[in-house]
Design a protein around this motif. Sequence first.
Motif, PDB file in Angstrom:
ATOM      1  N   ILE A 161      12.693 102.491-104.111  1.00 21.81           N
ATOM      2  CA  ILE A 161      13.124 103.643-104.908  1.00 21.81           C
ATOM      3  C   ILE A 161      14.174 103.213-105.918  1.00 21.81           C
ATOM      4  CG2 ILE A 161      14.353 105.837-104.796  1.00 21.81           C
ATOM      5  CD1 ILE A 161      12.826 106.412-102.220  1.00 21.81           C
ATOM      6  N   ASN A 162      15.093 102.352-105.505  1.00 24.29           N
ATOM      7  CA  ASN A 162      16.107 101.860-106.443  1.00 24.29           C
ATOM      8  C   ASN A 162      15.459 101.097-107.592  1.00 24.29           C
ATOM      9  OD1 ASN A 162      18.236 102.955-105.032  1.00 24.29           O
ATOM     10  ND2 ASN A 162      18.628 101.094-103.870  1.00 24.29           N
ATOM     11  N   GLN A 163      14.437 100.303-107.291  1.00 23.69           N
ATOM     12  CA  GLN A 163      13.737  99.566-108.343  1.00 23.69           C
ATOM     13  C   GLN A 163      13.009 100.530-109.279  1.00 23.69           C
ATOM     14  OE1 GLN A 163      11.297  96.875-106.067  1.00 23.69           O
ATOM     15  NE2 GLN A 163      12.889  95.309-105.976  1.00 23.69           N
ATOM     16  N   ASP A 164      12.400 101.576-108.705  1.00 25.39           N
ATOM     17  CA  ASP A 164      11.699 102.565-109.526  1.00 25.39           C
ATOM     18  C   ASP A 164      12.669 103.283-110.453  1.00 25.39           C
ATOM     19  OD1 ASP A 164       9.298 101.933-108.358  1.00 25.39           O
ATOM     20  OD2 ASP A 164       9.355 103.593-106.922  1.00 25.39           O
ATOM     21  N   VAL A 165      13.800 103.679-109.924  1.00 28.98           N
ATOM     22  CA  VAL A 165      14.791 104.378-110.737  1.00 28.98           C
ATOM     23  C   VAL A 165      15.351 103.445-111.809  1.00 28.98           C
ATOM     24  CG1 VAL A 165      17.054 105.499-110.683  1.00 28.98           C
ATOM     25  CG2 VAL A 165      15.352 106.063-108.947  1.00 28.98           C
ATOM     26  N   GLU A 177       4.983 103.847-132.064  1.00 27.44           N
ATOM     27  CA  GLU A 177       5.719 103.123-131.021  1.00 27.44           C
ATOM     28  C   GLU A 177       6.588 104.077-130.219  1.00 27.44           C
ATOM     29  OE1 GLU A 177       7.608 100.334-133.612  1.00 27.44           O
ATOM     30  OE2 GLU A 177       6.224  98.730-133.058  1.00 27.44           O
ATOM     31  N   ILE A 178       7.159 105.060-130.894  1.00 29.23           N
ATOM     32  CA  ILE A 178       7.986 106.054-130.204  1.00 29.23           C
ATOM     33  C   ILE A 178       7.123 106.871-129.255  1.00 29.23           C
ATOM     34  CG2 ILE A 178       9.344 108.152-130.534  1.00 29.23           C
ATOM     35  CD1 ILE A 178      10.396 106.881-133.140  1.00 29.23           C
ATOM     36  N   ASP A 179       5.945 107.297-129.714  1.00 27.21           N
ATOM     37  CA  ASP A 179       5.045 108.070-128.867  1.00 27.21           C
ATOM     38  C   ASP A 179       4.599 107.257-127.654  1.00 27.21           C
ATOM     39  OD1 ASP A 179       5.260 110.244-130.535  1.00 27.21           O
ATOM     40  OD2 ASP A 179       3.392 109.809-131.621  1.00 27.21           O
ATOM     41  N   SER A 180       4.336 105.967-127.859  1.00 31.09           N
ATOM     42  CA  SER A 180       3.940 105.098-126.760  1.00 31.09           C
ATOM     43  C   SER A 180       5.069 104.974-125.736  1.00 31.09           C
ATOM     44  CB  SER A 180       3.569 103.722-127.302  1.00 31.09           C
ATOM     45  OG  SER A 180       3.340 102.824-126.245  1.00 31.09           O
ATOM     46  N   ALA A 181       6.285 104.758-126.211  1.00 32.94           N
ATOM     47  CA  ALA A 181       7.444 104.652-125.307  1.00 32.94           C
ATOM     48  C   ALA A 181       7.677 105.962-124.581  1.00 32.94           C
ATOM     49  CB  ALA A 181       8.681 104.239-126.095  1.00 32.94           C
ATOM     50  N   ARG A 182       7.504 107.080-125.285  1.00 33.55           N
ATOM     51  CA  ARG A 182       7.702 108.392-124.670  1.00 33.55           C
ATOM     52  C   ARG A 182       6.675 108.626-123.566  1.00 33.55           C
ATOM     53  NH1 ARG A 182       7.867 113.191-128.587  1.00 33.55           N
ATOM     54  NH2 ARG A 182      10.037 112.559-128.736  1.00 33.55           N
ATOM     55  N   SER A 183       5.419 108.306-123.823  1.00 34.05           N
ATOM     56  CA  SER A 183       4.388 108.527-122.804  1.00 34.05           C
ATOM     57  C   SER A 183       4.627 107.633-121.591  1.00 34.05           C
ATOM     58  CB  SER A 183       2.993 108.311-123.382  1.00 34.05           C
ATOM     59  OG  SER A 183       2.803 106.966-123.738  1.00 34.05           O
ATOM     60  N   LYS A 184       5.076 106.402-121.825  1.00 33.66           N
ATOM     61  CA  LYS A 184       5.395 105.508-120.710  1.00 33.66           C
ATOM     62  C   LYS A 184       6.555 106.072-119.888  1.00 33.66           C
ATOM     63  CE  LYS A 184       6.745 100.773-119.625  1.00 33.66           C
ATOM     64  NZ  LYS A 184       7.148  99.472-120.142  1.00 33.66           N
ATOM     65  N   ALA A 185       7.583 106.582-120.576  1.00 33.78           N
ATOM     66  CA  ALA A 185       8.733 107.157-119.878  1.00 33.78           C
ATOM     67  C   ALA A 185       8.325 108.392-119.088  1.00 33.78           C
ATOM     68  CB  ALA A 185       9.839 107.497-120.871  1.00 33.78           C
ATOM     69  N   ASP A 191      15.568 101.857-117.481  1.00 34.22           N
ATOM     70  CA  ASP A 191      15.341 100.869-118.541  1.00 34.22           C
ATOM     71  C   ASP A 191      14.361 101.391-119.583  1.00 34.22           C
ATOM     72  OD1 ASP A 191      17.058  99.124-117.266  1.00 34.22           O
ATOM     73  OD2 ASP A 191      15.447  97.942-116.323  1.00 34.22           O
ATOM     74  N   THR A 192      13.309 102.049-119.122  1.00 33.89           N
ATOM     75  CA  THR A 192      12.315 102.592-120.043  1.00 33.89           C
ATOM     76  C   THR A 192      12.911 103.694-120.900  1.00 33.89           C
ATOM     77  OG1 THR A 192      10.570 102.069-118.459  1.00 33.89           O
ATOM     78  CG2 THR A 192      10.033 103.641-120.192  1.00 33.89           C
ATOM     79  N   LEU A 193      13.708 104.562-120.275  1.00 37.80           N
ATOM     80  CA  LEU A 193      14.351 105.629-121.042  1.00 37.80           C
ATOM     81  C   LEU A 193      15.350 105.058-122.043  1.00 37.80           C
ATOM     82  CD1 LEU A 193      14.903 108.297-118.266  1.00 37.80           C
ATOM     83  CD2 LEU A 193      13.217 108.348-120.102  1.00 37.80           C
ATOM     84  N   ASP A 194      16.033 103.994-121.646  1.00 37.54           N
ATOM     85  CA  ASP A 194      16.959 103.330-122.561  1.00 37.54           C
ATOM     86  C   ASP A 194      16.212 102.768-123.763  1.00 37.54           C
ATOM     87  OD1 ASP A 194      19.543 102.400-123.318  1.00 37.54           O
ATOM     88  OD2 ASP A 194      18.987 100.395-122.613  1.00 37.54           O
ATOM     89  N   ASP A 195      15.068 102.128-123.508  1.00 33.36           N
ATOM     90  CA  ASP A 195      14.241 101.604-124.605  1.00 33.36           C
ATOM     91  C   ASP A 195      13.764 102.734-125.516  1.00 33.36           C
ATOM     92  OD1 ASP A 195      14.527  99.061-123.639  1.00 33.36           O
ATOM     93  OD2 ASP A 195      12.561  99.003-122.639  1.00 33.36           O
ATOM     94  N   LEU A 196      13.415 103.853-124.912  1.00 30.02           N
ATOM     95  CA  LEU A 196      12.957 105.006-125.690  1.00 30.02           C
ATOM     96  C   LEU A 196      14.062 105.505-126.612  1.00 30.02           C
ATOM     97  CD1 LEU A 196      10.825 107.201-126.287  1.00 30.02           C
ATOM     98  CD2 LEU A 196      11.774 108.481-124.369  1.00 30.02           C
TER      99      LEU A 196
END
Length: 105
Positions: A13-17, A38-46, A22-27
């Motif tokens: 769970i800690n790794q998932d969080v 690229e923004i839409d791709s990052a958003r969908s991944k997040a 990290d993904t939200l930070d990249d977004l």
Amino acid sequence: MANQSTKNEDIDINQDVSLLADTLDDLLKSYGSKTQEEIDSARSKAESLLKETRAKLNGGGNRVTRVARDASLQVDEYVHDKPWHGVGIGAAVGIVIGALLASRR
């Protein structure tokens, strides 16, 4: 044996969080420097990671209950074995909380 599986679940769970953070930070960083695609791709991944993490956390309700029950049993056993230590710890916690409340005034 149960503690080992609980520790492994906590690590997962800690790794998932951490991955989600990290993904939200990249977004957030991408909003100023990347194209809309690229923004839409990052958003969908997040969003996908957020849904997965929420599902794991909500599905882990039984695990959280089990961990809380195990902790309460350990505390109960400790207080029964060493009652004066329990009284001292309770008094110390009460003094700290009282000091914190008094300093807010």
